[in-house]
Design a protein around this motif. Structure first.
Motif, PDB file in Angstrom:
ATOM      1  N   LEU A 178      50.595   7.341  42.588  1.00  0.00           N
ATOM      2  CA  LEU A 178      50.557   7.083  41.147  1.00  0.00           C
ATOM      3  C   LEU A 178      51.456   8.071  40.403  1.00  0.00           C
ATOM      4  CD1 LEU A 178      46.743   6.519  40.526  1.00  0.00           C
ATOM      5  CD2 LEU A 178      48.476   4.875  41.228  1.00  0.00           C
ATOM      6  N   SER A 179      52.040   7.577  39.324  1.00  0.00           N
ATOM      7  CA  SER A 179      52.830   8.466  38.476  1.00  0.00           C
ATOM      8  C   SER A 179      51.863   9.320  37.648  1.00  0.00           C
ATOM      9  CB  SER A 179      53.716   7.634  37.548  1.00  0.00           C
ATOM     10  OG  SER A 179      52.897   6.987  36.581  1.00  0.00           O
ATOM     11  N   PRO A 180      52.343  10.455  37.123  1.00  0.00           N
ATOM     12  CA  PRO A 180      51.440  11.309  36.319  1.00  0.00           C
ATOM     13  C   PRO A 180      50.791  10.527  35.176  1.00  0.00           C
ATOM     14  CG  PRO A 180      53.510  12.437  36.735  1.00  0.00           C
ATOM     15  CD  PRO A 180      53.664  11.052  37.277  1.00  0.00           C
ATOM     16  N   ARG A 181      51.560   9.649  34.529  1.00  0.00           N
ATOM     17  CA  ARG A 181      51.019   8.882  33.414  1.00  0.00           C
ATOM     18  C   ARG A 181      49.895   7.958  33.890  1.00  0.00           C
ATOM     19  NH1 ARG A 181      50.870  10.221  28.321  1.00  0.00           N
ATOM     20  NH2 ARG A 181      51.581   8.625  26.866  1.00  0.00           N
ATOM     21  N   GLU A 182      50.139   7.319  35.057  1.00  0.00           N
ATOM     22  CA  GLU A 182      49.122   6.410  35.605  1.00  0.00           C
ATOM     23  C   GLU A 182      47.859   7.175  35.971  1.00  0.00           C
ATOM     24  OE1 GLU A 182      51.998   2.972  37.576  1.00  0.00           O
ATOM     25  OE2 GLU A 182      51.503   4.773  38.703  1.00  0.00           O
ATOM     26  N   ARG A 183      48.040   8.373  36.449  1.00  0.00           N
ATOM     27  CA  ARG A 183      46.871   9.192  36.791  1.00  0.00           C
ATOM     28  C   ARG A 183      46.055   9.519  35.540  1.00  0.00           C
ATOM     29  NH1 ARG A 183      49.343  13.626  39.983  1.00  0.00           N
ATOM     30  NH2 ARG A 183      50.372  12.110  41.313  1.00  0.00           N
ATOM     31  N   GLU A 184      46.773   9.810  34.467  1.00  0.00           N
ATOM     32  CA  GLU A 184      46.080  10.081  33.201  1.00  0.00           C
ATOM     33  C   GLU A 184      45.262   8.874  32.765  1.00  0.00           C
ATOM     34  OE1 GLU A 184      48.098  12.397  29.772  1.00  0.00           O
ATOM     35  OE2 GLU A 184      49.702  11.831  31.143  1.00  0.00           O
ATOM     36  N   VAL A 185      45.909   7.705  32.880  1.00  0.00           N
ATOM     37  CA  VAL A 185      45.232   6.469  32.473  1.00  0.00           C
ATOM     38  C   VAL A 185      43.998   6.237  33.343  1.00  0.00           C
ATOM     39  CG1 VAL A 185      45.457   3.957  32.344  1.00  0.00           C
ATOM     40  CG2 VAL A 185      47.333   5.415  31.565  1.00  0.00           C
ATOM     41  N   LEU A 186      44.166   6.454  34.647  1.00  0.00           N
ATOM     42  CA  LEU A 186      43.052   6.249  35.573  1.00  0.00           C
ATOM     43  C   LEU A 186      41.906   7.208  35.257  1.00  0.00           C
ATOM     44  CD1 LEU A 186      41.911   4.819  38.005  1.00  0.00           C
ATOM     45  CD2 LEU A 186      43.197   6.334  39.487  1.00  0.00           C
ATOM     46  N   ALA A 187      42.241   8.455  34.934  1.00  0.00           N
ATOM     47  CA  ALA A 187      41.213   9.438  34.589  1.00  0.00           C
ATOM     48  C   ALA A 187      40.430   8.962  33.369  1.00  0.00           C
ATOM     49  CB  ALA A 187      41.855  10.792  34.320  1.00  0.00           C
ATOM     50  N   LEU A 188      41.133   8.416  32.397  1.00  0.00           N
ATOM     51  CA  LEU A 188      40.442   7.943  31.190  1.00  0.00           C
ATOM     52  C   LEU A 188      39.615   6.693  31.499  1.00  0.00           C
ATOM     53  CD1 LEU A 188      43.309   8.619  28.661  1.00  0.00           C
ATOM     54  CD2 LEU A 188      41.099   9.767  28.728  1.00  0.00           C
ATOM     55  N   MET A 189      40.105   5.880  32.425  1.00  0.00           N
ATOM     56  CA  MET A 189      39.318   4.730  32.869  1.00  0.00           C
ATOM     57  C   MET A 189      38.018   5.202  33.500  1.00  0.00           C
ATOM     58  SD  MET A 189      42.194   2.252  34.571  1.00  0.00           S
ATOM     59  CE  MET A 189      41.120   1.401  35.712  1.00  0.00           C
ATOM     60  N   ALA A 190      38.114   6.265  34.276  1.00  0.00           N
ATOM     61  CA  ALA A 190      36.923   6.791  34.949  1.00  0.00           C
ATOM     62  C   ALA A 190      35.904   7.303  33.933  1.00  0.00           C
ATOM     63  CB  ALA A 190      37.312   7.911  35.908  1.00  0.00           C
ATOM     64  N   GLU A 191      36.411   7.701  32.771  1.00  0.00           N
ATOM     65  CA  GLU A 191      35.478   8.139  31.738  1.00  0.00           C
ATOM     66  C   GLU A 191      34.865   6.957  30.997  1.00  0.00           C
ATOM     67  OE1 GLU A 191      37.232  11.073  29.195  1.00  0.00           O
ATOM     68  OE2 GLU A 191      37.937  12.236  30.913  1.00  0.00           O
ATOM     69  N   GLY A 192      35.253   5.766  31.408  1.00  0.00           N
ATOM     70  CA  GLY A 192      34.617   4.582  30.851  1.00  0.00           C
ATOM     71  C   GLY A 192      35.286   4.040  29.611  1.00  0.00           C
ATOM     72  N   ARG A 193      36.513   4.469  29.364  1.00  0.00           N
ATOM     73  CA  ARG A 193      37.160   4.016  28.126  1.00  0.00           C
ATOM     74  C   ARG A 193      37.847   2.662  28.317  1.00  0.00           C
ATOM     75  NH1 ARG A 193      39.316   9.323  25.017  1.00  0.00           N
ATOM     76  NH2 ARG A 193      38.061  10.840  26.169  1.00  0.00           N
ATOM     77  N   SER A 194      37.900   1.938  27.243  1.00  0.00           N
ATOM     78  CA  SER A 194      38.582   0.647  27.252  1.00  0.00           C
ATOM     79  C   SER A 194      40.080   0.887  27.080  1.00  0.00           C
ATOM     80  CB  SER A 194      38.067  -0.208  26.104  1.00  0.00           C
ATOM     81  OG  SER A 194      38.421   0.423  24.884  1.00  0.00           O
ATOM     82  N   ASN A 195      40.866  -0.175  27.304  1.00  0.00           N
ATOM     83  CA  ASN A 195      42.321  -0.043  27.130  1.00  0.00           C
ATOM     84  C   ASN A 195      42.670   0.448  25.732  1.00  0.00           C
ATOM     85  OD1 ASN A 195      42.602  -0.864  29.695  1.00  0.00           O
ATOM     86  ND2 ASN A 195      43.814  -2.717  29.248  1.00  0.00           N
ATOM     87  N   GLY A 196      41.952  -0.095  24.742  1.00  0.00           N
ATOM     88  CA  GLY A 196      42.214   0.313  23.362  1.00  0.00           C
ATOM     89  C   GLY A 196      41.964   1.799  23.172  1.00  0.00           C
ATOM     90  N   ALA A 197      40.846   2.275  23.696  1.00  0.00           N
ATOM     91  CA  ALA A 197      40.496   3.687  23.560  1.00  0.00           C
ATOM     92  C   ALA A 197      41.506   4.564  24.285  1.00  0.00           C
ATOM     93  CB  ALA A 197      39.101   3.931  24.115  1.00  0.00           C
ATOM     94  N   ILE A 198      41.951   4.104  25.452  1.00  0.00           N
ATOM     95  CA  ILE A 198      42.943   4.861  26.218  1.00  0.00           C
ATOM     96  C   ILE A 198      44.251   4.938  25.433  1.00  0.00           C
ATOM     97  CG2 ILE A 198      44.338   4.897  28.328  1.00  0.00           C
ATOM     98  CD1 ILE A 198      41.976   3.531  29.740  1.00  0.00           C
ATOM     99  N   ALA A 199      44.634   3.809  24.846  1.00  0.00           N
ATOM    100  CA  ALA A 199      45.872   3.768  24.069  1.00  0.00           C
ATOM    101  C   ALA A 199      45.802   4.772  22.926  1.00  0.00           C
ATOM    102  CB  ALA A 199      46.091   2.354  23.515  1.00  0.00           C
ATOM    103  N   ARG A 200      44.637   4.838  22.256  1.00  0.00           N
ATOM    104  CA  ARG A 200      44.477   5.793  21.153  1.00  0.00           C
ATOM    105  C   ARG A 200      44.566   7.227  21.667  1.00  0.00           C
ATOM    106  NH1 ARG A 200      40.866   2.112  19.496  1.00  0.00           N
ATOM    107  NH2 ARG A 200      39.035   3.219  20.288  1.00  0.00           N
ATOM    108  N   ALA A 201      43.911   7.495  22.828  1.00  0.00           N
ATOM    109  CA  ALA A 201      43.890   8.858  23.358  1.00  0.00           C
ATOM    110  C   ALA A 201      45.288   9.317  23.755  1.00  0.00           C
ATOM    111  CB  ALA A 201      42.939   8.944  24.557  1.00  0.00           C
ATOM    112  N   LEU A 202      46.086   8.415  24.322  1.00  0.00           N
ATOM    113  CA  LEU A 202      47.413   8.809  24.809  1.00  0.00           C
ATOM    114  C   LEU A 202      48.511   8.555  23.768  1.00  0.00           C
ATOM    115  CD1 LEU A 202      47.227   7.438  28.476  1.00  0.00           C
ATOM    116  CD2 LEU A 202      46.801   9.766  27.676  1.00  0.00           C
ATOM    117  N   VAL A 203      48.101   8.030  22.636  1.00  0.00           N
ATOM    118  CA  VAL A 203      49.031   7.677  21.561  1.00  0.00           C
ATOM    119  C   VAL A 203      50.164   6.775  22.075  1.00  0.00           C
ATOM    120  CG1 VAL A 203      50.093   8.577  19.463  1.00  0.00           C
ATOM    121  CG2 VAL A 203      48.613  10.061  20.813  1.00  0.00           C
ATOM    122  N   VAL A 204      49.751   5.677  22.710  1.00  0.00           N
ATOM    123  CA  VAL A 204      50.732   4.668  23.119  1.00  0.00           C
ATOM    124  C   VAL A 204      50.166   3.314  22.699  1.00  0.00           C
ATOM    125  CG1 VAL A 204      51.653   5.951  25.087  1.00  0.00           C
ATOM    126  CG2 VAL A 204      49.653   4.481  25.391  1.00  0.00           C
TER     127      VAL A 204
END
Lengths: 219, 426
Positions: free
Chosen positions: A156-182
């Protein structure tokens, strides 16, 4: 504050102080505590009788003061695989989280540090998330696991790892997008990339996110 | 015996008692041994005699026990039992332990020597030291009773016919008694010395002392470990729960507080309580990690590796649980080593490897750092080496300047047992 539906909660915590506190907190947030017990055996009995929407349990409880709460949760999940369980642990250990995630079908699981209870909003959000079949793993566990960088996550790329970590915290795509500002579309693309790299076939629709988190936790 | 007044002290009588019981026991033992050996030998043809022969072979045990008790008559030092406690309850384990011990066979040798040679010597010494002088002393009494006041035979050797001669014999008898007291003392002393040499050797006592010292050291470490767990539990069940309840209350208060200085102060208090909780959690974890108790060494080492600031590769080959003291010692060695790697080595990667082989737990903690580590230099490794040595283990450090550093720990322990509960090692 009252995001989501009112839940019928079964609570197991051996410290009276904390049990009372948690009961008050849950009631304040509009949930109903149908059982508040002090040991694992009583929890199993109460859950069988009252059929709650979600179980919240401590890991260490009488009589052995080891991982009784965790085992009670695993046992209950064996009887009712979709029963949502939120485990509160004295400290983070992915071994406990893995045991829990292996039970049932891997959905509707939460594993949080006890400290997290103090962050009321985070805690209540996690509770609803788990009750709705989500998977919530404490950010502390996620942080530790990220340090390891081992297969299969190495692809996984570093960005993908970040996304996966946030997924593990139970966040939705929308929440992840807000957290990573994308944008949410960018998150969707990353999730797709993660699922492909972790060899999760697109046929299996809803559980793929959970499977990706599981792969992450077991890495 | 060289003290004045010895002849009038209880010691000659104790010596006489020792020799008398020795002579009686020896005579009975001779009969018993001969009868059981002959009967056993004859019946062995029909197999029923074999247990009897086995019993004869073990006859040294009760005899030696009796002899050690008898030693107390003339020897102030306690005679330690050289036998080890059997490894398991039950007759079979007891038999195996006893038959393997050298002491058992030495005691059988002693029993045979006792029956064949020692007890007649006892009887002879008793006769010469006590019975003959007593008989001489009793001459006047004999003359008054058996000899009707006219004559008496002294030791059946010569005859006295007058009262003065009888009185002289009595005086001679008293003198002989005094000499006999010394004779008894010498005989009993030599006899006791020989017995002690055969069935309660001094080095056995020394060995027992060393064993006891080692055991007490192990007990101390176990007590230390139990105390650690108690402190961990007290903190967890007390302080930690209260702090969690406090942060929860503060969190709720923050929700209720209207925006303003009060809300800001509540937020600060809430954060502060959260940080205190975090520190307490780390502290509790350092005292005795729960995962070590619940899942064993492999999981606890993986956890320690997760927490390490330097990335760690773990390759441990452990399938089950090890004794608690071994797990704890090994875990704290790994933690200390990883802390040292992070603090001093400048390494970019570390690894923890090893497993359970040939009855030993082997651990290797290595890094690719600059080396030059020393066990003594305040690294905390000295204390750990002591702890490992209590378990009969060894800790070796190889750290040439320029690296790499390799720390090896070997602890002998029982093989890994498969877990008692399946879910513990899924």
């Amino acid at each position: 504050m009252r995001d989501g539906r009112a839940l019928r909660v079964a609570l197991a915590e051996d410290s009276v102080l904390l049990r009372e506190g948690l009961t008050g907190l849950l009631q304040r947030c509009g949930h109903e505590v149908v059982a508040a017990v002090g040991d694992a055996e009583a929890l199993v009995a109460e859950v069988r009788e009252r059929d709650p929407d979600i179980v919240v349990t401590d890991v260490r409880m009488p009589l052995g003061f080891q991982d009784e709460g965790l085992h009670a949760a695993v046992r209950l999940r064996a009887e009712r695989p979709a029963l949502p369980v939120l485990v509160l642990s004295q400290y983070v250990q992915h071994r406990y989280a893995s045991d829990l995630l292996d039970s049932g079908d891997g959905t509707g699981i939460g594993y949080l540090l006890k400290d997290r209870v103090g962050r009321i909003e985070e805690f209540v959000t996690a509770l609803s998330e788990v009750a709705d079949g989500g998977t919530v793993v404490d950010p502390e566990v996620v942080r530790q696991l990220l340090r390891r960088r081992r297969d299969p996550l190495e692809r996984l790329s570093p960005r993908e790892r970040e996304v996966l970590a946030l997924m593990a915290e139970g966040r939705s795509n929308g929440a992840i997008a807000r957290a990573l500002v994308v944008s949410e579309a960018a998150v969707g693309k990353h999730v797709g990339g993660i699922l492909a790299k972790l060899d999760l076939p697109p046929a299996d629709g809803t559980h793929r996110r959970v499977l990706a988190v599981l792969a992450f936790l077991r890495a | 015996m060289s003290r004045p007044g010895y002849a009038l002290s209880p010691w000659p009588w104790r010596s006489a008692g020792y020799l008398l019981t020795g002579a009686l026991t020896g005579a009975v033992l001779l009969v018993g041994l001969v009868v059981s050996a002959v009967a056993g030998g004859v019946l062995a043809l029909a197999l029923v005699g074999l247990p009897l022969l086995l019993g004869t072979a073990l006859a040294g045990l009760p005899v030696a026990r009796l002899e050690r008790a008898r030693l107390r008559l003339v020897d102030g030092d306690p005679a330690p039992d050289p036998h080890l406690p059997p490894a398991a309850p039950g007759l079979r384990a007891w038999l195996i332990t006893r038959l393997r011990e050298r002491a058992t066979w030495r005691e059988l040798g002693h029993a045979v020597l006792f029956a064949a040679l020692l007890w007649p010597v006892d009887a002879l010494a008793l006769t010469a030291g006590l019975l003959l002088p007593a008989a001489v002393t009793a001459t006047p009494l004999l003359m008054a009773t058996v000899g009707d006041g006219r004559e008496a035979k002294v030791l059946k050797l010569w005859t006295v016919t007058s009262w003065p001669a009888a009185a002289a014999a009595a005086v001679l008898g008293v003198a002989l008694l005094a000499v006999g007291a010394y004779l008894l003392g010498v005989a009993a002393g030599a006899r006791a010395g020989l017995t002690r040499l055969l069935i309660a050797p001094r080095e056995a006592g020394l060995h027992a002392v060393v064993t006891e010292l080692t055991r007490s050291r192990v007990r101390l470490v176990d007590a230390f470990e139990a105390e650690r767990r108690r402190i961990e539990r007290d903190l967890h069940d007390g302080a930690q729960q209260r702090l969690v309840a406090l942060t929860m209350t503060l969190g709720l208060a923050r929700l209720d507080a209207p925006p303003g200085p009060l809300a800001d102060q509540l937020a600060r208090a809430h954060d502060e309580a959260g940080r205190a909780l975090e520190e307490l959690r780390e502290l509790i974890h350092g005292i005795h990690p729960q995962v070590l108790a619940d899942y064993g060494l492999a999981a606890a080492v993986a956890d320690a590796a997760d927490r390490s600031a330097v990335p760690v590769d773990v390759d441990l080959d452990l399938t089950g649980r090890l004794p608690g003291s071994v797990e704890a010692a090994a875990y704290f060695v790994v933690c200390e080593a990883l802390a040292n790697v992070a603090r001093h080595s400048g390494a970019s990667r570390a690894r923890v490897g090893g497993g359970h082989r040939d009855g030993r737990l082997l651990l290797e903690i290595g890094d690719d750092g600059r080396g030059g580590a020393r066990a003594g230099a305040g690294s905390g490794l000295t204390g750990l080496a002591d702890r490992v040595s209590v378990l009969d283990g060894r800790l070796t450090l190889s750290s040439p300047v320029g690296g790499p550093t390799l720390l090896r720990v070997e602890i002998p322990c029982a093989p890994c047992l498969p877990c008692e509960t399946a879910e513990h090692c899924a």
